[in-house]
Motif scaffolding. Structure first.
Motif, PDB file in Angstrom:
ATOM      1  N   LEU A 341       0.835  -1.206   0.000  1.00 28.63           N
ATOM      2  CA  LEU A 341       0.000   0.000   0.000  1.00 28.63           C
ATOM      3  C   LEU A 341       0.870   1.256   0.000  1.00 28.63           C
ATOM      4  O   LEU A 341       0.585   2.226  -0.730  1.00 28.63           O
ATOM      5  N   LEU A 342       1.926   1.249   0.795  1.00 29.15           N
ATOM      6  CA  LEU A 342       2.831   2.401   0.824  1.00 29.15           C
ATOM      7  C   LEU A 342       3.529   2.574  -0.523  1.00 29.15           C
ATOM      8  O   LEU A 342       3.748   3.709  -0.976  1.00 29.15           O
ATOM      9  N   LYS A 343       3.874   1.446  -1.181  1.00 31.10           N
ATOM     10  CA  LYS A 343       4.510   1.540  -2.496  1.00 31.10           C
ATOM     11  C   LYS A 343       3.540   2.080  -3.541  1.00 31.10           C
ATOM     12  O   LYS A 343       3.884   2.967  -4.344  1.00 31.10           O
ATOM     13  N   ASP A 344       2.307   1.577  -3.526  1.00 33.49           N
ATOM     14  CA  ASP A 344       1.320   2.025  -4.515  1.00 33.49           C
ATOM     15  C   ASP A 344       0.926   3.484  -4.325  1.00 33.49           C
ATOM     16  O   ASP A 344       0.569   4.169  -5.285  1.00 33.49           O
ATOM     17  N   SER A 345       1.001   3.960  -3.092  1.00 34.07           N
ATOM     18  CA  SER A 345       0.638   5.359  -2.829  1.00 34.07           C
ATOM     19  C   SER A 345       1.810   6.311  -3.023  1.00 34.07           C
ATOM     20  O   SER A 345       1.652   7.524  -2.859  1.00 34.07           O
ATOM     21  N   GLN A 350      10.217   1.377  -5.239  1.00 30.38           N
ATOM     22  CA  GLN A 350      10.157  -0.022  -5.653  1.00 30.38           C
ATOM     23  C   GLN A 350      11.321  -0.817  -5.083  1.00 30.38           C
ATOM     24  O   GLN A 350      11.160  -1.969  -4.658  1.00 30.38           O
ATOM     25  N   GLU A 351      12.530  -0.222  -5.084  1.00 27.17           N
ATOM     26  CA  GLU A 351      13.693  -0.926  -4.573  1.00 27.17           C
ATOM     27  C   GLU A 351      13.557  -1.244  -3.098  1.00 27.17           C
ATOM     28  O   GLU A 351      13.872  -2.355  -2.639  1.00 27.17           O
ATOM     29  N   ARG A 352      13.079  -0.267  -2.332  1.00 22.09           N
ATOM     30  CA  ARG A 352      12.925  -0.499  -0.900  1.00 22.09           C
ATOM     31  C   ARG A 352      11.856  -1.535  -0.629  1.00 22.09           C
ATOM     32  O   ARG A 352      11.972  -2.326   0.304  1.00 22.09           O
ATOM     33  N   PHE A 353      10.800  -1.544  -1.427  1.00 22.50           N
ATOM     34  CA  PHE A 353       9.734  -2.528  -1.236  1.00 22.50           C
ATOM     35  C   PHE A 353      10.271  -3.948  -1.420  1.00 22.50           C
ATOM     36  O   PHE A 353      10.007  -4.838  -0.605  1.00 22.50           O
ATOM     37  N   TYR A 356      12.472  -5.085   1.506  1.00 20.98           N
ATOM     38  CA  TYR A 356      11.776  -5.490   2.722  1.00 20.98           C
ATOM     39  C   TYR A 356      10.973  -6.773   2.550  1.00 20.98           C
ATOM     40  O   TYR A 356      10.678  -7.441   3.538  1.00 20.98           O
ATOM     41  N   THR A 357      10.604  -7.097   1.336  1.00 21.08           N
ATOM     42  CA  THR A 357       9.698  -8.237   1.144  1.00 21.08           C
ATOM     43  C   THR A 357      10.391  -9.476   0.582  1.00 21.08           C
ATOM     44  O   THR A 357      10.091 -10.590   1.003  1.00 21.08           O
ATOM     45  N   CYS A 358      11.286  -9.320  -0.370  1.00 18.77           N
ATOM     46  CA  CYS A 358      11.906 -10.485  -1.019  1.00 18.77           C
ATOM     47  C   CYS A 358      12.827 -11.227  -0.039  1.00 18.77           C
ATOM     48  O   CYS A 358      13.641 -10.631   0.648  1.00 18.77           O
ATOM     49  N   GLY A 359      12.679 -12.521  -0.018  1.00 19.93           N
ATOM     50  CA  GLY A 359      13.533 -13.348   0.815  1.00 19.93           C
ATOM     51  C   GLY A 359      13.118 -13.437   2.261  1.00 19.93           C
ATOM     52  O   GLY A 359      13.727 -14.169   3.031  1.00 19.93           O
ATOM     53  N   ARG A 360      12.083 -12.669   2.679  1.00 18.39           N
ATOM     54  CA  ARG A 360      11.684 -12.682   4.080  1.00 18.39           C
ATOM     55  C   ARG A 360      10.397 -13.439   4.315  1.00 18.39           C
ATOM     56  O   ARG A 360      10.035 -13.718   5.438  1.00 18.39           O
TER      57      ARG A 360
END
Length: 377
Positions: A341-345, A350-353, A356-360
């Protein structure tokens, strides 16, 4: 010249004056002693037997900076955290379990509660100038959101109990879970409104303060505070203690690598509830006892109790900004949806998203469900 008739008229007045003067001179001195004794008694009166006004200037100056500062912080954090939860639920349409429905209602309740804090601050540090209508509305919103929040915390623990400790029966009734969650949520709000009716009826502007009590020794205060302690503290505490203790027992018997993490989450939930609610309810209980005894006579003791009330109440109000972090943000799916939601808004790149999400995120069927972790409360 003065006529003889005028002299006859004037003479009796002089005779009367002379007779009174002689009578005063001839009176015994002892006749005047009662008057002197009366004035002597006035100077020797023990004024300590009379009630004295308890000065609360230091309490007012303390409230002026303490409540203004901390209530503002709690209000901002509560608005931000609960709005993020509400937006995430509505944006991704992720109301798929009973806990999701309860969390959404909990966020609305805490959001309403946070909106009343500026009015509480104004009511505590200065005279109430917004009138009786705003006074009743503010107090009603506060009480309804307060009771509904406590009841929703109880229902969340009940849902987690059935989902984990009674997983077989919960899965059997999964088709009716959403309907039951919506009905129970509506019942919670209605019950919160019903339990708030007494304060709605008695709330008024007394001594330039918005309060349901006519004074600190109002007998109404005993019944209202006692009912609040029972309904909004002891009842949720008993329900949560039973449900979460049963969940911990079930998790200790399981052999899952997420078990320890789930137990820590449950302990955090219980700890936050106790740390926030227990001190304030203990102080509230003691004030209720003192009110039942006829009020506090010692001014210093009364001032110390007022300090304790202000501090513990501020800690209790922290729950409206801690609930989103304890209940919602702990879920793996929810955190991912929030970051998306924070990325879409446009609030996150995109890089930070992806960082935080990939691999976790781990695709464990026992721990990662459609909405949140199974062991998450």
């Amino acid at each position: 010249m003065t006529s003889f008739t005028d002299v006859q008229t004037f003479l009796p007045f002089w005779l009367i004056w002379l007779m009174n003067f002689k009578f005063c001179l001839s009176e015994d001195v002892e006749d005047t002693t009662p008057l002197y004794d009366f004035y002597d008694n006035l100077t020797s009166v023990d004024y300590s037997i009379f009630p004295q006004l308890c000065v609360k200037a230091t309490n007012r100056s303390f409230r002026l900076w303490f409540m203004s500062t901390f209530y503002s912080i709690i209000c901002l954090l509560g608005l931000a955290g609960n709005l993020l939860v509400i937006l995430t639920f509505l944006y991704f349409k992720r109301l798929k379990t009973m806990t999701d429905v309860y969390l959404l209602n909990l966020s609305f309740a805490d959001l309403l509660f946070a909106l009343t804090l500026p009015f509480w601050t104004a009511n505590s540090v200065t005279n109430w100038v917004l009138g009786i209508v705003v006074c009743k509305i503010m107090n009603t919103i506060y009480k309804v959101s307060f009771y509904s929040s406590m009841f929703l915390l109880s229902f969340i623990s009940v849902d987690r109990y059935f989902a984990i400790s009674k997983a077989v029966s919960a899965h059997r009734h999964r088709s009716r879970a959403m309907f039951l969650s919506k009905v129970s949520s509506a019942v919670i709000w209605v019950l919160a409104l019903i339990f708030s009716i007494p304060e709605m009826a008695f709330t008024n502007v007394n001594n330039n303060t918005c309060t349901p009590y006519s004074s600190n020794y109002d007998p109404l205060r005993i019944s209202l505070q006692a009912s609040q302690i029972v309904l909004a503290f002891f009842f949720p505490l008993l329900v949560m203690s039973f449900c979460y203790s049963s969940i911990v027992i079930t998790l200790c018997q399981a052999r899952n690598f997420e078990r320890n993490k789930a137990i820590k989450v449950i302990l955090a939930v219980v700890a936050v509830f106790l740390v926030c609610q227990l001190p304030y309810n203990l102080v509230l209980f003691w004030i209720t006892v003192e009110t039942g005894r006829g009020g506090i006579k010692d001014c210093n003791y009364d001032n110390r109790l007022l300090y304790a009330t202000d501090v513990t109440q501020c800690v209790a109000f922290l729950r409206c900004c801690l609930n989103p972090f304890v209940y919602a943000f702990v879920g793996v799916k929810f955190r991912h949806d929030l970051l998306k939601l924070l990325k879409d808004s446009g609030c996150m790149s995109q890089e930070r998203f992806f960082r935080y999400t990939c691999g976790r995120r781990r695709s464990s069927g026992a721990t990662d469900t459609e909405t949140t972790t199974t062991f998450s409360p």
